[in-house]
Structure formats: structure tokens, C-alpha cells
Scaffold this motif. Sequence first.
Motif, PDB file in Angstrom:
ATOM      1  N   LEU A 171      29.678  63.329  -3.109  1.00  0.00           N
ATOM      2  CA  LEU A 171      29.903  62.439  -4.177  1.00  0.00           C
ATOM      3  C   LEU A 171      29.072  61.347  -4.668  1.00  0.00           C
ATOM      4  O   LEU A 171      28.576  61.022  -5.644  1.00  0.00           O
ATOM      5  CB  LEU A 171      31.619  61.631  -3.866  1.00  0.00           C
ATOM      6  CG  LEU A 171      32.774  62.623  -4.077  1.00  0.00           C
ATOM      7  CD1 LEU A 171      33.866  61.596  -3.841  1.00  0.00           C
ATOM      8  CD2 LEU A 171      32.813  62.986  -5.645  1.00  0.00           C
ATOM      9  N   GLY A 172      28.258  60.960  -3.317  1.00  0.00           N
ATOM     10  CA  GLY A 172      27.291  59.895  -3.718  1.00  0.00           C
ATOM     11  C   GLY A 172      26.127  60.457  -4.223  1.00  0.00           C
ATOM     12  O   GLY A 172      25.460  60.011  -5.318  1.00  0.00           O
ATOM     13  N   ALA A 173      25.784  61.727  -3.950  1.00  0.00           N
ATOM     14  CA  ALA A 173      24.641  62.423  -4.578  1.00  0.00           C
ATOM     15  C   ALA A 173      25.060  62.776  -6.194  1.00  0.00           C
ATOM     16  O   ALA A 173      23.976  62.536  -7.027  1.00  0.00           O
ATOM     17  CB  ALA A 173      24.206  63.859  -3.854  1.00  0.00           C
ATOM     18  N   ALA A 174      26.118  63.138  -6.229  1.00  0.00           N
ATOM     19  CA  ALA A 174      26.712  63.455  -7.669  1.00  0.00           C
ATOM     20  C   ALA A 174      26.675  62.200  -8.627  1.00  0.00           C
ATOM     21  O   ALA A 174      26.292  61.978  -9.617  1.00  0.00           O
ATOM     22  CB  ALA A 174      28.097  64.106  -7.601  1.00  0.00           C
ATOM     23  N   ALA A 175      27.128  60.891  -7.923  1.00  0.00           N
ATOM     24  CA  ALA A 175      26.884  59.764  -8.742  1.00  0.00           C
ATOM     25  C   ALA A 175      25.775  59.595  -9.027  1.00  0.00           C
ATOM     26  O   ALA A 175      25.318  58.979 -10.113  1.00  0.00           O
ATOM     27  CB  ALA A 175      27.820  58.696  -7.902  1.00  0.00           C
ATOM     28  N   ARG A 176      24.656  59.327  -8.082  1.00  0.00           N
ATOM     29  CA  ARG A 176      23.280  59.145  -8.162  1.00  0.00           C
ATOM     30  C   ARG A 176      22.636  59.777  -9.436  1.00  0.00           C
ATOM     31  O   ARG A 176      22.031  59.438 -10.298  1.00  0.00           O
ATOM     32  CB  ARG A 176      22.660  59.236  -7.014  1.00  0.00           C
ATOM     33  CG  ARG A 176      22.744  57.854  -6.011  1.00  0.00           C
ATOM     34  CD  ARG A 176      21.847  58.083  -5.085  1.00  0.00           C
ATOM     35  NE  ARG A 176      22.024  59.262  -4.225  1.00  0.00           N
ATOM     36  CZ  ARG A 176      22.653  59.492  -3.172  1.00  0.00           C
ATOM     37  NH1 ARG A 176      23.636  58.523  -2.687  1.00  0.00           N
ATOM     38  NH2 ARG A 176      22.776  60.494  -2.343  1.00  0.00           N
ATOM     39  N   SER A 177      23.187  61.122  -9.271  1.00  0.00           N
ATOM     40  CA  SER A 177      22.340  62.152 -10.325  1.00  0.00           C
ATOM     41  C   SER A 177      22.941  61.902 -11.747  1.00  0.00           C
ATOM     42  O   SER A 177      22.417  61.991 -12.692  1.00  0.00           O
ATOM     43  CB  SER A 177      22.942  63.511  -9.927  1.00  0.00           C
ATOM     44  OG  SER A 177      22.368  64.378 -10.864  1.00  0.00           O
ATOM     45  N   ALA A 178      24.146  61.611 -11.560  1.00  0.00           N
ATOM     46  CA  ALA A 178      25.207  61.209 -13.030  1.00  0.00           C
ATOM     47  C   ALA A 178      24.434  60.055 -13.525  1.00  0.00           C
ATOM     48  O   ALA A 178      24.041  60.095 -14.746  1.00  0.00           O
ATOM     49  CB  ALA A 178      26.617  60.928 -12.984  1.00  0.00           C
ATOM     50  N   VAL A 179      24.177  58.901 -12.900  1.00  0.00           N
ATOM     51  CA  VAL A 179      23.382  57.760 -13.519  1.00  0.00           C
ATOM     52  C   VAL A 179      22.182  58.105 -13.788  1.00  0.00           C
ATOM     53  O   VAL A 179      21.725  57.883 -14.903  1.00  0.00           O
ATOM     54  CB  VAL A 179      23.287  56.683 -12.389  1.00  0.00           C
ATOM     55  CG1 VAL A 179      22.202  55.510 -12.580  1.00  0.00           C
ATOM     56  CG2 VAL A 179      24.634  56.285 -12.064  1.00  0.00           C
ATOM     57  N   PHE A 180      21.086  58.896 -13.048  1.00  0.00           N
ATOM     58  CA  PHE A 180      19.905  59.227 -13.437  1.00  0.00           C
ATOM     59  C   PHE A 180      20.064  60.202 -14.850  1.00  0.00           C
ATOM     60  O   PHE A 180      19.156  60.021 -15.707  1.00  0.00           O
ATOM     61  CB  PHE A 180      19.455  60.021 -12.458  1.00  0.00           C
ATOM     62  CG  PHE A 180      17.907  60.774 -12.860  1.00  0.00           C
ATOM     63  CD1 PHE A 180      16.762  59.969 -12.916  1.00  0.00           C
ATOM     64  CD2 PHE A 180      17.963  62.123 -13.280  1.00  0.00           C
ATOM     65  CE1 PHE A 180      15.561  60.778 -13.281  1.00  0.00           C
ATOM     66  CE2 PHE A 180      16.819  62.774 -13.556  1.00  0.00           C
ATOM     67  CZ  PHE A 180      15.596  61.947 -13.739  1.00  0.00           C
ATOM     68  N   GLY A 181      21.101  60.995 -14.873  1.00  0.00           N
ATOM     69  CA  GLY A 181      21.190  61.980 -16.122  1.00  0.00           C
ATOM     70  C   GLY A 181      21.619  61.212 -17.366  1.00  0.00           C
ATOM     71  O   GLY A 181      21.163  61.291 -18.371  1.00  0.00           O
ATOM     72  N   GLY A 182      22.389  59.902 -17.024  1.00  0.00           N
ATOM     73  CA  GLY A 182      22.475  59.371 -18.225  1.00  0.00           C
ATOM     74  C   GLY A 182      21.541  58.415 -18.978  1.00  0.00           C
ATOM     75  O   GLY A 182      21.186  58.358 -19.891  1.00  0.00           O
ATOM     76  N   CYS A 183      20.966  57.902 -17.708  1.00  0.00           N
ATOM     77  CA  CYS A 183      19.594  57.256 -18.140  1.00  0.00           C
ATOM     78  C   CYS A 183      18.692  58.099 -18.882  1.00  0.00           C
ATOM     79  O   CYS A 183      17.944  57.420 -19.843  1.00  0.00           O
ATOM     80  CB  CYS A 183      19.109  56.390 -16.729  1.00  0.00           C
ATOM     81  SG  CYS A 183      20.034  55.095 -16.185  1.00  0.00           S
TER      82      CYS A 183
END
Length: 172
Positions: A109-121
Motif C-alpha cells: 500500500l505504501g508503494a501504491a500510494a507513492r506511485s499514485a501521488v506521482f501519477g497524479g502529479c
Amino acid sequence: MSTPFPERDPCPDRILDDLGGAFAMGAVGGSVFHFAKGTYNSPNGARLAGGMQALRMNAPRIGGAFAVWGGLFSVFNCTAVFVRQKEDPWNSVIAGAATHGSLNLRRGLGAAARSAVFGGCLLALIEGVGIVLNNVVDESARPQPPVDDPNLAAATATATGGGGFQASNDFQ
């Protein structure tokens, strides 16, 4: 506000179009890249054969990876359009975050959350550049008033208080 892509298909049909387009883009790009890499890494007598072998082995894999990303992005984009009931750049930002996050769920979940923030940005940056470019193109495409228009000269003189540069005929 008009939709950014007025010529696009409605949402259910758009998913298959985006999936196929992403596969084609990945397959073509992967073909070029892996052919060049295989040609470079092959021995002197077998460069063409090595390039073709690398192309056949790797291009479908790259195309499939692009298709997965494009299909998920399109599904999340259509979902955002359905939930929000409007077509705007925020749907792409939401879809980019959801796509990047879901593709990294296997890492936790941590990696998915970081990746989601990166993808959104990343998608916010892409959409922001697109909006700026559209505004610049719209400004340059807008017709400019002719310079010798008497109405423009009268409006300019009225706006400046009647004072302006007055030409004299001293050089006759």
C-alpha cells in the motif's frame, strides 16, 4: 466549457480504442528500440538477424505493457467521467493517479500510494501544459484587427483622451 476532446468516442467505446492505440504505440516504439539495441549488441556478421530476433522477442511484451496501462487509464478516466458527470482535465489526473497506484499494488500500500501521488502529479503536469498550449494557440489564432481601420483609430483616440501622435505636414 467545451470538452478538451470533442471528437472522441463516448466512454465505453473509448476504452477499446485507447487500449488498441496504446498497444500499437508500445509495439512500434518497442520495435524500433529493441531492433536498434539488438543490432548494436549482435556480432558483426549477424547484426540484422540479431536486431530482428530482439524485435520479435521484446516488442509484443512492450506493446502489452502499454496496452495494460492505456486500458486501465481509460477505464479509470471513464469512471471519473461517470461519477463526476463532467469531462474536464481533472478526470485525467484522477485516472493517472488510480492507474499508477493500481499497477503498484503488488508492492504494498505504501508503494501504491507513492506511485499514485506521482501519477497524479505527472498527469496534472501534462494537463497543465496542454491547457497552456491551447491558450497560446487560441490567442495566436484569434483574428487581429486591421491596422488601418478608421474605427480602431477613433476608438484609440477616444480611449487615450483624444491626445495622441499628430502628424504634421512640415516637410512639404
